[in-house]
Motif scaffolding. Structure first.
Motif, mmCIF file in Angstrom:
data_model
loop_
_atom_site.group_PDB
_atom_site.id
_atom_site.type_symbol
_atom_site.label_atom_id
_atom_site.label_comp_id
_atom_site.label_asym_id
_atom_site.label_seq_id
_atom_site.Cartn_x
_atom_site.Cartn_y
_atom_site.Cartn_z
ATOM 1 N N SER A 141 0.889 -1.157 0.000
ATOM 2 C CA SER A 141 0.000 0.000 0.000
ATOM 3 C C SER A 141 0.931 1.211 0.000
ATOM 4 N N TYR A 142 1.289 1.668 -1.193
ATOM 5 C CA TYR A 142 2.455 2.554 -1.377
ATOM 6 C C TYR A 142 2.548 3.729 -0.411
ATOM 7 N N GLY A 143 1.378 4.338 -0.146
ATOM 8 C CA GLY A 143 1.374 5.543 0.685
ATOM 9 C C GLY A 143 1.825 5.304 2.115
ATOM 10 N N LEU A 144 1.890 4.063 2.508
ATOM 11 C CA LEU A 144 2.324 3.751 3.875
ATOM 12 C C LEU A 144 3.837 3.676 3.994
ATOM 13 N N SER A 145 4.520 3.788 2.870
ATOM 14 C CA SER A 145 5.992 3.722 2.888
ATOM 15 C C SER A 145 6.558 4.917 3.638
ATOM 16 N N ILE A 146 7.747 4.746 4.153
ATOM 17 C CA ILE A 146 8.403 5.871 4.829
ATOM 18 C C ILE A 146 9.788 6.081 4.242
#
Ligand code: THU
Length: 126
Positions: free
Chosen positions: A45-50
């Protein structure tokens, strides 16, 4: 500075970047001379990347460090911190040197202030 850069390079090797294939390592040095590292950690879930810079600073805060002298960021091609990271760096570190290093060992130095001109800060809040 050499140790800070070496740590950022090492952290790059720990990055989890299966989606972008763009591994980033970062490290900060505290006023007491302690070095803390981080890397980007991606999620399906790409947006959860940091990003590496924020993972580094959030780790440092969680380890009770409060004052930072410099940050190093290691990438393939000398990339500078993204906008979100610039905001976080500014708030947590103030105006510090940011050294980027690419895969060939080319270093460049910036300041967090020059990377975020006209920065928004807590002093603007009511
Ligand atoms: N990335 C960082 O870790 N730091 C930056 O300042 C730029 C972008 C990461 C996020 C994502 O995992 C990958 O690099 C591609 O954008």
């Amino acid at each position: 500075m050499k140790k800070l850069i070496e740590r950022a390079l090492k952290m790059r090797g720990l990055a989890r970047a299966p989606y972008s294939n763009y591994s980033v390592g970062a490290a900060v040095i505290t006023e007491a001379g302690i070095i803390i590292g981080g890397c980007n950690v991606e999620n399906a879930s790409y947006g959860l990347s940091i990003c590496a810079e924020r993972s580094t600073l959030f780790t440092a805060i969680a380890e009770n460090h409060k004052k930072f002298k410099a940050m190093a960021v290691a990438t393939e091609n000398g990339g500078t911190p993204c906008g979100a990271c610039r905001q976080v760096i500014w708030e947590l570190c103030g105006d510090i040197p940011i050294i980027t290093i690419d895969a060939e060992g080319k270093e460049q130095q910036f300041s967090s202030k020059e990377l975020l001109p006209g920065a928004f800060g807590a002093e603007k809040l009511p």
